[in-house]
Write a protein that holds these residues in place. Sequence first.
Motif, PDB file in Angstrom:
ATOM      1  N   ARG A 132       0.833  -1.214   0.000  1.00  0.00           N
ATOM      2  CA  ARG A 132       0.000   0.000   0.000  1.00  0.00           C
ATOM      3  C   ARG A 132       0.865   1.261   0.000  1.00  0.00           C
ATOM      4  O   ARG A 132       0.552   2.247  -0.675  1.00  0.00           O
ATOM      5  CB  ARG A 132      -0.935  -0.001   1.214  1.00  0.00           C
ATOM      6  CG  ARG A 132      -2.047  -1.037   1.155  1.00  0.00           C
ATOM      7  CD  ARG A 132      -3.138  -0.751   2.172  1.00  0.00           C
ATOM      8  NE  ARG A 132      -2.639  -0.743   3.538  1.00  0.00           N
ATOM      9  CZ  ARG A 132      -2.553  -1.816   4.322  1.00  0.00           C
ATOM     10  NH1 ARG A 132      -2.933  -3.000   3.850  1.00  0.00           N
ATOM     11  NH2 ARG A 132      -2.102  -1.728   5.557  1.00  0.00           N
ATOM     12  N   GLU A 168       2.269   2.153  -3.408  1.00  0.00           N
ATOM     13  CA  GLU A 168       1.280   2.812  -4.261  1.00  0.00           C
ATOM     14  C   GLU A 168       1.000   4.232  -3.765  1.00  0.00           C
ATOM     15  O   GLU A 168       0.983   5.187  -4.551  1.00  0.00           O
ATOM     16  CB  GLU A 168      -0.008   1.987  -4.275  1.00  0.00           C
ATOM     17  CG  GLU A 168      -1.061   2.504  -5.218  1.00  0.00           C
ATOM     18  CD  GLU A 168      -2.247   1.555  -5.327  1.00  0.00           C
ATOM     19  OE1 GLU A 168      -2.930   1.595  -6.363  1.00  0.00           O
ATOM     20  OE2 GLU A 168      -2.491   0.786  -4.369  1.00  0.00           O
ATOM     21  N   GLU A 169       0.821   4.394  -2.471  1.00  0.00           N
ATOM     22  CA  GLU A 169       0.472   5.697  -1.898  1.00  0.00           C
ATOM     23  C   GLU A 169       1.547   6.748  -2.148  1.00  0.00           C
ATOM     24  O   GLU A 169       1.250   7.904  -2.469  1.00  0.00           O
ATOM     25  CB  GLU A 169       0.238   5.534  -0.399  1.00  0.00           C
ATOM     26  CG  GLU A 169      -0.028   6.835   0.349  1.00  0.00           C
ATOM     27  CD  GLU A 169      -0.095   6.631   1.850  1.00  0.00           C
ATOM     28  OE1 GLU A 169       0.020   7.635   2.592  1.00  0.00           O
ATOM     29  OE2 GLU A 169      -0.261   5.463   2.299  1.00  0.00           O
ATOM     30  N   ARG A 198       3.986   6.563  -4.418  1.00  0.00           N
ATOM     31  CA  ARG A 198       4.526   6.482  -5.779  1.00  0.00           C
ATOM     32  C   ARG A 198       6.021   6.175  -5.739  1.00  0.00           C
ATOM     33  O   ARG A 198       6.862   6.872  -6.304  1.00  0.00           O
ATOM     34  CB  ARG A 198       4.261   7.779  -6.551  1.00  0.00           C
ATOM     35  CG  ARG A 198       2.795   8.169  -6.656  1.00  0.00           C
ATOM     36  CD  ARG A 198       1.985   7.134  -7.397  1.00  0.00           C
ATOM     37  NE  ARG A 198       2.390   7.051  -8.804  1.00  0.00           N
ATOM     38  CZ  ARG A 198       2.085   6.012  -9.595  1.00  0.00           C
ATOM     39  NH1 ARG A 198       1.433   4.969  -9.119  1.00  0.00           N
ATOM     40  NH2 ARG A 198       2.482   6.014 -10.845  1.00  0.00           N
ATOM     41  N   ALA A 216      -2.771  -3.425  -6.658  1.00  0.00           N
ATOM     42  CA  ALA A 216      -1.938  -2.219  -6.585  1.00  0.00           C
ATOM     43  C   ALA A 216      -1.492  -1.720  -7.946  1.00  0.00           C
ATOM     44  O   ALA A 216      -1.221  -2.501  -8.861  1.00  0.00           O
ATOM     45  CB  ALA A 216      -0.713  -2.496  -5.716  1.00  0.00           C
ATOM     46  N   ASP A 217      -1.408  -0.398  -8.064  1.00  0.00           N
ATOM     47  CA  ASP A 217      -0.800   0.249  -9.225  1.00  0.00           C
ATOM     48  C   ASP A 217       0.667   0.492  -8.885  1.00  0.00           C
ATOM     49  O   ASP A 217       0.995   1.380  -8.090  1.00  0.00           O
ATOM     50  CB  ASP A 217      -1.503   1.574  -9.513  1.00  0.00           C
ATOM     51  CG  ASP A 217      -0.834   2.381 -10.623  1.00  0.00           C
ATOM     52  OD1 ASP A 217       0.102   1.850 -11.265  1.00  0.00           O
ATOM     53  OD2 ASP A 217      -1.217   3.547 -10.818  1.00  0.00           O
ATOM     54  N   LEU A 218       1.552  -0.307  -9.460  1.00  0.00           N
ATOM     55  CA  LEU A 218       2.978  -0.198  -9.182  1.00  0.00           C
ATOM     56  C   LEU A 218       3.739   0.411 -10.355  1.00  0.00           C
ATOM     57  O   LEU A 218       4.945   0.210 -10.502  1.00  0.00           O
ATOM     58  CB  LEU A 218       3.546  -1.589  -8.852  1.00  0.00           C
ATOM     59  CG  LEU A 218       2.922  -2.304  -7.649  1.00  0.00           C
ATOM     60  CD1 LEU A 218       3.585  -3.655  -7.421  1.00  0.00           C
ATOM     61  CD2 LEU A 218       3.013  -1.449  -6.390  1.00  0.00           C
ATOM     62  N   SER A 221       4.823   3.254 -10.813  1.00  0.00           N
ATOM     63  CA  SER A 221       5.864   4.220 -10.449  1.00  0.00           C
ATOM     64  C   SER A 221       7.223   3.559 -10.262  1.00  0.00           C
ATOM     65  O   SER A 221       8.262   4.227 -10.337  1.00  0.00           O
ATOM     66  CB  SER A 221       5.486   4.940  -9.149  1.00  0.00           C
ATOM     67  OG  SER A 221       5.397   4.023  -8.065  1.00  0.00           O
ATOM     68  N   LYS A 278       2.841  -7.234 -13.422  1.00  0.00           N
ATOM     69  CA  LYS A 278       2.473  -5.919 -12.869  1.00  0.00           C
ATOM     70  C   LYS A 278       3.283  -4.804 -13.527  1.00  0.00           C
ATOM     71  O   LYS A 278       3.226  -3.644 -13.091  1.00  0.00           O
ATOM     72  CB  LYS A 278       2.724  -5.897 -11.358  1.00  0.00           C
ATOM     73  CG  LYS A 278       1.951  -6.924 -10.560  1.00  0.00           C
ATOM     74  CD  LYS A 278       0.464  -6.575 -10.507  1.00  0.00           C
ATOM     75  CE  LYS A 278       0.203  -5.341  -9.686  1.00  0.00           C
ATOM     76  NZ  LYS A 278      -1.242  -5.024  -9.587  1.00  0.00           N
TER      77      LYS A 278
END
Length: 511
Positions: free
Chosen positions: A238, A241-242, A244, A267-269, A271, A293
């Motif tokens: 988390r 993601e938070e 970046r 999760a958007d990884l 970054s 991912k």
Amino acid sequence: MSATVGSALAWWARTQPEQTAIVVDGESLDYQGYEAWSSRVAVHLRDAGIVPGDRVGLLAENSLPWSAMALGIIKAGAVLVPLNSRFKPAELRKVADDAGLARVIASDAVVAVAREAAGMGAPYEVTAFADVVGLRDAEPDPATDAFRVDREPTDPIAVLFTSGSTGRSKGVVLTNQSLLSIVFEASLTEEGFRQGSTSLLVLPLAFTPGLVWGVLMTTVLGGTIVIEKDLVPGRAVRLMEEHRVQAVFGVPLIFDAFSRTPEFAEADLSSLRTAIVGGAAVPVPLLEAYAAKGVTLRQIYGMTEAGGVATATLRHEAKDHPATCGYGSIFTELKIVDADGQEVGPDEEGEILIKGPGVTPGYWGDPETTAEVITADGWLRSGDIGRKDADGRIAFADRLKDLIITGGINVSPIEIERVLMGLDGVAEVSVIPAKDEKFGETPAAIITPSSPDLTAADVVAHCEQQLSDYKVPRYVVLREDPLPRLPSGKIAKPQIKQDYADVHVDFDKVR
């Protein structure tokens, strides 16, 4: 002398005072506060009698004050000695004697350990966090809040005592010059560390990844480091993601733990510019999980004496060459030599030698070992076995001292471990030598299963399919508890060897 980590911190405090430098448990410290707090710690140490060159230990768990204390020690002109917060008094006493500590700054949770160790030999002073944490909120004072003692580029700023994967601890010297060389080289390569980069650290601050690639790298580059006190995989994902996060590093066990969380799937990884993995081979399924991912896990090879990372797999080669660690780096060379120091041919095994600006100038107070390990022309003898393929890619094979010699034949424990990690039901494995009347030594596999159905017969059958007979373990120990690990995250093989020194007596052969 301006080319120091202290001068870098002063610059960022002036040019981006409100930029977040450190985040721990949701609490943050900006560069203005970081500069002032660490300078006040330096003044406190000076007033307490610390002079340039004194060794000052830092005994504390991961926390927000840790970085301010570490930079305060360096800015006082002293030599920082990071200490494992899990030390028992006798262990701390050993490092205190080796380093010649003048003082230890200790968190409130472990200050009693520091005081007990101080009474077990040559005395040193102890400063509790309670005495210096309050300096963060002191009244501003332009003279105090910018105080620092800059030493020569080649003077030591830190001594990192190795975690002992070979069973022997040595104090590796770090200078401003070697540190800035490490940072410069990393900023030119694919490692993903740039001005303003955000990194996530889930390893202890007191070791090379935490101090060099975490706190000091971030400070010099004016970035942000998000520090976790403990490894809680879902929370760490988390945070990536938070915040970046652009860079994260650790052992395969950590990346595997991340990948098994529900948070990882969602999760958007995107970054993440780099995820570097060391300490053990990276299983192909783990590479594939991160690739799905959009993240490339890159195998590294390095050691504290070489600044932590000497080489990493190139991003575009990571998928096709998962067992290799790249070619070196822009300024760092690696070669493979035989017992006479002559380079070997492609795919021939020999000792890995490293040469580059991040290589330590030596071991603290130990010129004999320094001369043994660092050659006259500047090559660092790693004590590791490796090989290069025809194109020059490095592959780590084993520790020189970890070889099992069975019937006069050298056997690499890591080769057997890699095979066993491909067996369903094996969570962790360490292969060690067992005494054998016929062969001298024979492999013993110490395994923590992930399935209660795993049997020794399964282990033997799996190995027999992929390994020559003399490499198949003759002892298989299935234990309930996880294998012991060093603070760096590596499996503590010396402890396992000690715990199972009588495996040939206590357990029956399985073949």
